[in-house]
Write a protein that holds these residues in place. Structure first.
Motif, PDB file in Angstrom:
ATOM      1  N   ILE A 128     109.476  13.980  16.495  1.00  0.00           N
ATOM      2  CA  ILE A 128     110.002  14.775  17.607  1.00  0.00           C
ATOM      3  C   ILE A 128     111.347  15.376  17.236  1.00  0.00           C
ATOM      4  N   LEU A 129     112.225  14.551  16.661  1.00  0.00           N
ATOM      5  CA  LEU A 129     113.545  15.041  16.273  1.00  0.00           C
ATOM      6  C   LEU A 129     113.432  16.131  15.209  1.00  0.00           C
ATOM      7  N   SER A 130     112.603  15.909  14.211  1.00  0.00           N
ATOM      8  CA  SER A 130     112.442  16.880  13.132  1.00  0.00           C
ATOM      9  C   SER A 130     111.876  18.198  13.643  1.00  0.00           C
ATOM     10  N   ASP A 131     110.800  18.121  14.426  1.00  0.00           N
ATOM     11  CA  ASP A 131     110.161  19.347  14.915  1.00  0.00           C
ATOM     12  C   ASP A 131     111.064  20.120  15.871  1.00  0.00           C
ATOM     13  N   SER A 132     111.828  19.398  16.703  1.00  0.00           N
ATOM     14  CA  SER A 132     112.703  20.084  17.652  1.00  0.00           C
ATOM     15  C   SER A 132     113.906  20.720  16.962  1.00  0.00           C
ATOM     16  N   GLY A 136     110.021  25.410  14.236  1.00  0.00           N
ATOM     17  CA  GLY A 136     108.997  26.247  13.637  1.00  0.00           C
ATOM     18  C   GLY A 136     107.943  26.608  14.665  1.00  0.00           C
ATOM     19  N   ASP A 137     106.878  27.261  14.202  1.00  0.00           N
ATOM     20  CA  ASP A 137     105.797  27.628  15.109  1.00  0.00           C
ATOM     21  C   ASP A 137     105.221  26.383  15.775  1.00  0.00           C
ATOM     22  N   ASN A 140     107.231  22.811  20.010  1.00  0.00           N
ATOM     23  CA  ASN A 140     107.202  22.017  21.228  1.00  0.00           C
ATOM     24  C   ASN A 140     105.851  21.336  21.401  1.00  0.00           C
ATOM     25  N   GLU A 141     104.765  22.013  21.018  1.00  0.00           N
ATOM     26  CA  GLU A 141     103.441  21.403  21.068  1.00  0.00           C
ATOM     27  C   GLU A 141     103.369  20.180  20.148  1.00  0.00           C
ATOM     28  N   LEU A 142     104.016  20.272  18.982  1.00  0.00           N
ATOM     29  CA  LEU A 142     104.050  19.121  18.069  1.00  0.00           C
ATOM     30  C   LEU A 142     104.837  17.963  18.678  1.00  0.00           C
TER      31      LEU A 142
END
Length: 269
Positions: A128-132, A136-137, A140-142
């Protein structure tokens, strides 16, 4: 930002938005929200100790404790006196998570006694921390997917009556399904003697450890027979049987027929 204010106080998430952080705080840290918040909060303690206060309740949060705070609940939380608190946190909208996966109580606290679940929760927060941060595309879904994984794990643990050490044993068996069963090694991993683990496992599952591994293998073999063209002897080896006759006997035991008959019955349908 005001003193002792959480970032989530100054950034209210939009619908479907996950807001997360990773803090290590001394005992001067505290956050108070007398009116609660519009979203839910989940916090996972890595080490040290924190606390959560809701009306008429106070809960200590120690290593591997996870807290879920319901939307609208007046609360205060912070670091326990004289120590530090190292924890992950995330705010989220309840529209993102099926209602049956959220606890009913204003504050839910669970101590995670299963090492594999601890690791998965830790990885989920890190994702969550990395994706936020990367943004990237579909970031938020990730984040929502990682949050959903945590909620499913917690729901399963909340509803389970099984001892956490037995759950951890099942996880280890599934990972080592193709290997010979070594009860002594598994017992060390879950902190029990081999005899105590064998007794506790049978008491919780109704099966011995060896029977459980063989059932796992046969279930996997049945899927491969139904959905692949691999031969029975290849499949026996794939799932961990090094003796084909033993595979045939176990298949009869758990499926009531031979591998060839099973494949024909499934393909015929």
């Amino acid at each position: 930002m005001k003193e002792n204010e959480s970032p989530a106080d100054s950034i209210q998430p939009d619908s479907g938005f996950v807001l997360a952080g990773h803090f290590r705080e001394n005992d001067s840290y505290s956050t108070s929200r007398p009116a609660g918040m519009k979203d839910w909060l989940i916090a996972y303690t890595i080490d040290g100790e924190g606390y959560f206060e809701v009306p008429n309740e106070r809960h200590a949060c120690k290593s591997h404790d996870i807290v879920i705070l319901r939307t609208g609940t007046p609360h205060r939380y912070g670091t326990a006196e004289g120590g530090h608190w190292h924890f992950f946190w995330a705010h989220f909208d309840d529209a993102m998570i099926p209602r049956q996966w959220l606890p009913d109580s204003p504050l839910f606290l669970l101590s995670i006694d299963n090492e594999s679940v601890r690791k998965r929760i830790h990885r989920a927060f890190m994702k969550i921390l990395s994706d936020s941060r990367e943004r990237g595309d579909y970031w938020n879904e990730l984040c929502v997917q990682s949050l959903t994984e945590m909620m499913i794990l917690l729901t399963r643990r909340r509803q389970s009556r099984m001892d956490g050490r037995v759950e951890e044993t099942l996880h280890l068996l599934s990972r080592q399904m193709r290997e010979p069963v070594r009860i002594e090694r598994i017992a060390r991993a879950v902190g029990l003697s081999p005899s105590r683990l064998s007794h506790l496992f049978k008491e919780n599952t109704g099966l011995s450890i060896v029977d459980t591994v063989n059932r796992m293998r046969i279930r996997q073999a049945a899927l491969l027979l139904e959905h692949t063209e691999r031969g029975s002897s290849e499949i026996a080896f794939d799932v961990g049987f090094h003796n084909y006759n033993h595979f045939i006997n176990q298949f009869h035991k758990w499926q009531g027929m031979s591998p060839t008959s099973y494949r024909k019955s499934k393909r015929g349908r």
